[in-house]
Design a protein around this motif. Structure first.
Motif, PDB file in Angstrom:
ATOM      1  N   VAL A 158       0.830  -1.196   0.000  1.00 42.69           N
ATOM      2  CA  VAL A 158       0.000   0.000   0.000  1.00 42.69           C
ATOM      3  C   VAL A 158       0.876   1.262   0.000  1.00 42.69           C
ATOM      4  CG1 VAL A 158      -0.213   0.227   2.520  1.00 42.69           C
ATOM      5  CG2 VAL A 158      -2.109   0.947   1.060  1.00 42.69           C
ATOM      6  N   GLU A 159       2.145   1.106   0.367  1.00 42.80           N
ATOM      7  CA  GLU A 159       3.081   2.234   0.344  1.00 42.80           C
ATOM      8  C   GLU A 159       3.629   2.491  -1.063  1.00 42.80           C
ATOM      9  OE1 GLU A 159       6.056   0.945   3.065  1.00 42.80           O
ATOM     10  OE2 GLU A 159       4.703   0.924   4.762  1.00 42.80           O
ATOM     11  N   TRP A 161       5.191   0.442  -3.270  1.00 46.49           N
ATOM     12  CA  TRP A 161       6.321  -0.306  -3.837  1.00 46.49           C
ATOM     13  C   TRP A 161       5.851  -1.734  -4.070  1.00 46.49           C
ATOM     14  CZ3 TRP A 161       7.641  -4.430  -0.781  1.00 46.49           C
ATOM     15  CH2 TRP A 161       7.385  -4.326   0.593  1.00 46.49           C
ATOM     16  N   TRP A 297      -1.206   7.934   0.119  1.00 43.76           N
ATOM     17  CA  TRP A 297      -0.400   7.633  -1.050  1.00 43.76           C
ATOM     18  C   TRP A 297      -1.274   7.509  -2.285  1.00 43.76           C
ATOM     19  CZ3 TRP A 297      -0.040   4.305   3.311  1.00 43.76           C
ATOM     20  CH2 TRP A 297       1.012   4.634   4.167  1.00 43.76           C
ATOM     21  N   SER A 298      -0.766   8.038  -3.393  1.00 44.71           N
ATOM     22  CA  SER A 298      -1.437   7.777  -4.653  1.00 44.71           C
ATOM     23  C   SER A 298      -1.198   6.308  -4.971  1.00 44.71           C
ATOM     24  CB  SER A 298      -0.823   8.631  -5.756  1.00 44.71           C
ATOM     25  OG  SER A 298      -1.174   8.091  -7.008  1.00 44.71           O
ATOM     26  N   THR A 301       0.709   4.645  -9.370  1.00 43.61           N
ATOM     27  CA  THR A 301       1.988   4.072  -9.802  1.00 43.61           C
ATOM     28  C   THR A 301       2.663   3.381  -8.630  1.00 43.61           C
ATOM     29  OG1 THR A 301       3.212   6.091  -9.280  1.00 43.61           O
ATOM     30  CG2 THR A 301       2.344   5.903 -11.517  1.00 43.61           C
ATOM     31  N   ARG A 303       6.752   1.606  -7.376  1.00 39.99           N
ATOM     32  CA  ARG A 303       8.154   1.337  -7.710  1.00 39.99           C
ATOM     33  C   ARG A 303       8.441  -0.122  -7.430  1.00 39.99           C
ATOM     34  NH1 ARG A 303      10.706   5.334  -5.865  1.00 39.99           N
ATOM     35  NH2 ARG A 303      11.171   6.156  -7.915  1.00 39.99           N
ATOM     36  N   ILE A 305      10.740  -2.913  -6.596  1.00 42.22           N
ATOM     37  CA  ILE A 305      12.031  -2.921  -5.906  1.00 42.22           C
ATOM     38  C   ILE A 305      13.108  -3.399  -6.883  1.00 42.22           C
ATOM     39  CG2 ILE A 305      13.353  -3.982  -4.025  1.00 42.22           C
ATOM     40  CD1 ILE A 305      11.219  -1.885  -3.158  1.00 42.22           C
ATOM     41  N   GLU A 307      14.132  -1.304  -9.315  1.00 44.43           N
ATOM     42  CA  GLU A 307      14.011  -0.440 -10.482  1.00 44.43           C
ATOM     43  C   GLU A 307      14.046   1.024 -10.059  1.00 44.43           C
ATOM     44  OE1 GLU A 307      11.144  -3.508 -13.012  1.00 44.43           O
ATOM     45  OE2 GLU A 307      10.461  -1.469 -12.641  1.00 44.43           O
ATOM     46  N   THR A 308      14.459   1.894 -10.990  1.00 46.74           N
ATOM     47  CA  THR A 308      14.499   3.323 -10.667  1.00 46.74           C
ATOM     48  C   THR A 308      13.184   4.009 -10.996  1.00 46.74           C
ATOM     49  OG1 THR A 308      15.895   3.335 -12.600  1.00 46.74           O
ATOM     50  CG2 THR A 308      16.821   4.239 -10.584  1.00 46.74           C
ATOM     51  N   ARG A 310       9.025   4.441 -12.130  1.00 53.72           N
ATOM     52  CA  ARG A 310       7.797   3.945 -11.557  1.00 53.72           C
ATOM     53  C   ARG A 310       7.000   3.209 -12.625  1.00 53.72           C
ATOM     54  NH1 ARG A 310       5.358   5.946  -6.897  1.00 53.72           N
ATOM     55  NH2 ARG A 310       6.942   6.832  -5.545  1.00 53.72           N
TER      56      ARG A 310
ATOM     57  N   ILE B  36      16.887  -1.677   0.389  1.00 55.74           N
ATOM     58  CA  ILE B  36      16.750  -2.228  -0.945  1.00 55.74           C
ATOM     59  C   ILE B  36      15.894  -1.297  -1.822  1.00 55.74           C
ATOM     60  CG2 ILE B  36      14.759  -3.767  -1.195  1.00 55.74           C
ATOM     61  CD1 ILE B  36      18.145  -5.187  -0.645  1.00 55.74           C
ATOM     62  N   ASN B  37      15.272  -0.312  -1.184  1.00 54.37           N
ATOM     63  CA  ASN B  37      14.475   0.712  -1.877  1.00 54.37           C
ATOM     64  C   ASN B  37      15.156   2.060  -1.623  1.00 54.37           C
ATOM     65  OD1 ASN B  37      12.436   2.094  -3.150  1.00 54.37           O
ATOM     66  ND2 ASN B  37      10.794   1.444  -1.779  1.00 54.37           N
ATOM     67  N   ILE B  39      15.798   4.905  -3.080  1.00 47.34           N
ATOM     68  CA  ILE B  39      15.243   6.242  -3.342  1.00 47.34           C
ATOM     69  C   ILE B  39      14.344   6.661  -2.188  1.00 47.34           C
ATOM     70  CG2 ILE B  39      13.730   7.562  -4.861  1.00 47.34           C
ATOM     71  CD1 ILE B  39      14.803   5.899  -7.190  1.00 47.34           C
ATOM     72  N   GLN B  40      13.463   5.742  -1.787  1.00 45.60           N
ATOM     73  CA  GLN B  40      12.561   6.045  -0.680  1.00 45.60           C
ATOM     74  C   GLN B  40      13.346   6.268   0.616  1.00 45.60           C
ATOM     75  OE1 GLN B  40      10.358   2.994   1.330  1.00 45.60           O
ATOM     76  NE2 GLN B  40       8.421   4.014   0.887  1.00 45.60           N
ATOM     77  N   GLN B 105       2.297  14.279 -13.126  1.00 42.97           N
ATOM     78  CA  GLN B 105       2.051  13.287 -12.067  1.00 42.97           C
ATOM     79  C   GLN B 105       2.232  13.921 -10.678  1.00 42.97           C
ATOM     80  OE1 GLN B 105       4.671   9.776 -11.773  1.00 42.97           O
ATOM     81  NE2 GLN B 105       2.949   8.634 -12.590  1.00 42.97           N
ATOM     82  N   LEU B 109      -0.561  14.453  -7.756  1.00 42.11           N
ATOM     83  CA  LEU B 109      -0.260  13.856  -6.465  1.00 42.11           C
ATOM     84  C   LEU B 109      -0.423  14.894  -5.362  1.00 42.11           C
ATOM     85  CD1 LEU B 109       0.862  11.046  -5.778  1.00 42.11           C
ATOM     86  CD2 LEU B 109       3.115  12.074  -5.701  1.00 42.11           C
ATOM     87  N   LYS B 113      -3.226  15.081  -1.955  1.00 50.84           N
ATOM     88  CA  LYS B 113      -2.744  14.486  -0.706  1.00 50.84           C
ATOM     89  C   LYS B 113      -2.446  15.561   0.333  1.00 50.84           C
ATOM     90  CE  LYS B 113      -2.906  10.348  -2.137  1.00 50.84           C
ATOM     91  NZ  LYS B 113      -4.231  10.732  -2.646  1.00 50.84           N
ATOM     92  N   TYR B 115      -0.859  15.463   3.153  1.00 48.09           N
ATOM     93  CA  TYR B 115       0.509  15.537   3.693  1.00 48.09           C
ATOM     94  C   TYR B 115       1.445  16.241   2.727  1.00 48.09           C
ATOM     95  CZ  TYR B 115       2.921  11.782   1.051  1.00 48.09           C
ATOM     96  OH  TYR B 115       3.530  11.025   0.096  1.00 48.09           O
TER      97      TYR B 115
END
Lengths: 335, 236
Positions: A158-159, A161, A297-298, A301, A303, A305, A307-308, A310, B36-37, B39-40, B105, B109, B113, B115
């Motif tokens: 749901v976050e 990714w 969160w939208s 799209t 990400r 895991i 991959e760079t 979306r 492992i993620n 960017i986030q 996008q 977004l 939202k 936040y």
């Protein structure tokens, strides 16, 4: 059966070469900009892809059509075949075991791996009861007697990714058929073990422990719904919900409750952990749906895991065959 | 009175402390120590560091009130600008790496939202403060400079709200993952409360009495024997 994770570290290299795993992460190292296509090309280098048998309607999406031998290393012919029905290659074991939303251990995603190291999964009992003809308790060995299948599913958190995970497990339907739900049973409620001594996160008073989740009986009986007992042919690693967890691939990841000790058939819709905390954000159904946003969160799209860029999120996470379960239902109201 | 001979410990510490996290993040990135993620992970860590520095900005004046350390007020600008730096890096990762400058996008977004709207508001509040942080503006703007920089207080609160709203938790029932933003919020409110004139006067009074007592123990021969009603440190 010996349920020790046999040589799981040593097996990384057999499943996905470490060089490949490392190359996935080079993008930020090299000034941060490597196009997604370049990345995908790098990914394909060792891909000896072998998708699920086409042209047979009995083969489910992501089913590699082999029965793995649990507790042993992956058979040779399975190497490189961990691909979902859309041709997405599975994430590496390293990724799957080091990025876990498992709040019973920690709210950070990296630490459940170390904090769950000594989690005791044996002996283990799953009580199945409520509105059933044959309530009974299952040991893990009992559960492993159900036909174990290999299913490579997308998991959409749901976050926003996602990962592709080669589960092994059995269809929840097989278990429900054995206990025989009564005619008034409409829902299936699941409960995680409550053991703060072993699960430091459960000492956190901000959460209504233990974790609970639920499905409509029709969803639970759908053949895509499995109770996973392993991944990549290994017994389930502790941080991924050992020894047995739910996997419902068309729903957001938090529906996939881990370390299950109780399954109860009910007439009323059961409460779930996240919808208790935030009822306006986490609905009972929580089907992956790019057009219905979570307030935070939208969901358009995601990400993947490794991959760079979306990707666009797919309706029902790409498992269109479940759409009939919700025919006529307002999916915006029943989020 | 300006002491020019002493080594600028405080000044150096502020700069070292500010650059350390960035150096660590670059190192962590090169050595694959991020999640492992990545960017986030970068996005969230940079955001949290920005919050720490924003709260630190609020702490400078109360710390000065408590300790009377004369060098403290001179460091406030640097602390605030480092907060702004980390907020900008956080934003840059969001725009550039997370959403690859896909403006359509990003727009969809942000407007949808809460936040993100709150986060945008925080940045909008911080930008004029960063621009007018130069001596030139401080000189030419006169009283308006102080009025403008009062915006720092809502900016910090709004930033912490953005942090709290981005977490999986319920601020009203205090459930979920809100412990960390909650602690920072309480800290920020306490630091703001220390600015209220009655609180501030009290703190100064306590500090002076303590100082007096300390000096008395150290150098009894220097005790000022007259009545001290002025509140001014009689040893000065």
């Amino acid at each position: 059966m010996q349920r020790k994770l046999k040589n799981i570290d040593g097996s990384f290299s057999e499943i996905t070469p470490e060089s490949l795993y490392l190359s996935r992460r080079d993008f930020l190292k090299t000034a941060g900009i490597v196009s997604a296509t370049a990345f995908l090309a790098a990914c394909g280098v060792s891909a000896n892809q072998q998708s699920s048998t086409p042209g047979s309607n009995t083969v489910l999406p992501g089913s590699a059509g082999l029965t793995p031998t649990l507790g042993t290393t992956v058979p040779d012919n399975a190497k490189g075949s961990f691909t979902d029905e859309l041709g997405n290659k599975a994430n590496t074991l390293q990724e799957i075991t080091n990025y876990n939303n498992y709040y019973e251990f920690s709210v950070d995603k990296q630490t459940p791996a170390s904090l769950s190291k000594n989690f005791k999964t044996s002996p283990w009992t799953v009580e199945v009861g409520g509105l059933v003809q044959n309530p009974r308790s299952y040991s893990l060995d009992d559960l492993l007697k159900f036909e174990q299948k290999e299913r490579t599913y997308r998991l959409r958190c749901v976050e926003a990714w996602s990962m592709v995970i080669p589960w092994t497990g059995f269809e929840l339907k097989d278990l429900l058929d054995q206990v025989q739900p009564m005619s008034n049973a409409k829902y299936v409620a699941f409960t995680t073990i409550l053991d703060p001594a072993q699960m430091p996160g459960q000492a956190d008073r901000f959460y209504p422990w233990p974790y609970t989740e639920g499905l409509h009986l029709d969803e639970a009986m759908h053949r895509l719904t499995i109770l996973a007992t392993g991944l990549y042919g290994h017994p389930l690693p502790n941080q991924d919900g050992a020894p047995v967890r739910l996997v419902v691939p068309w729903k957001y990841g938090f529906k996939n409750i881990k370390a299950i000790v109780k399954i109860e058939l009910t007439e009323k819709q059961p409460a779930s952990f996240w919808s208790t905390i935030l009822p306006n954000e986490y609905g009972f159904y929580s089907n992956v749906n790019p057009s219905v946003d979570h307030p935070r969160w939208s969901q358009a799209t995601e990400r993947r895991i490794g991959e760079t860029g979306r990707r666009d999120t797919l309706m029902f996470n790409g498992y269109d065959e479940v759409a009939s379960l919700y025919a006529g239902m307002d999916l915006r109201a029943n989020y | 009175m300006k002491r020019t001979t002493h080594f600028p410990w405080l000044r150096i510490s502020v700069h070292v402390l500010a650059w350390l996290p960035l150096v660590y993040l670059i190192y962590a990135n090169i050595t694959n120590r991020l999640t492992i993620n990545p960017i986030q992970d970068l996005e969230q860590v940079l955001g949290r560091i920005a919050i720490y520095w924003l709260v630190a900005t609020l702490a400078v004046t109360p710390l000065y009130t408590l300790t009377g350390w004369p060098d403290l007020p001179n460091r406030r600008r640097a602390v605030g600008l480092y907060a702004f730096l980390y907020a900008c890096l956080h934003l840059a990762i969001f725009f550039g790496l997370d959403y690859a400058f896909n403006l359509a996008q990003i727009w969809n977004l942000v407007i949808g939202k809460v936040y993100l709207l709150v986060g945008v508001l925080a940045v909008l509040l911080l930008i004029p403060l960063a621009i007018t942080s130069f001596d030139y503006f401080k000189r030419t703007m006169g009283r308006n400079w102080k009025r403008l920089h009062w915006l720092m207080y809502p900016a910090v609160i709004v930033s912490i709200l953005h942090y709290a709203l981005a977490q999986k938790g319920n601020l009203f029932t205090l459930q979920g993952n809100i412990l960390r933003p909650f602690i920072w919020g309480v800290l920020a409110v306490l630091l703001l409360a220390l600015r209220l004139p009655p609180v501030r006067r009290r703190v100064i009074g306590v500090r002076r009495r303590l100082a007096l007592r300390l000096h008395r123990n150290e150098t009894p021969e220097k005790i000022y024997t007259g009545k001290s009603t002025s509140g001014i440190n009689p040893l000065k």
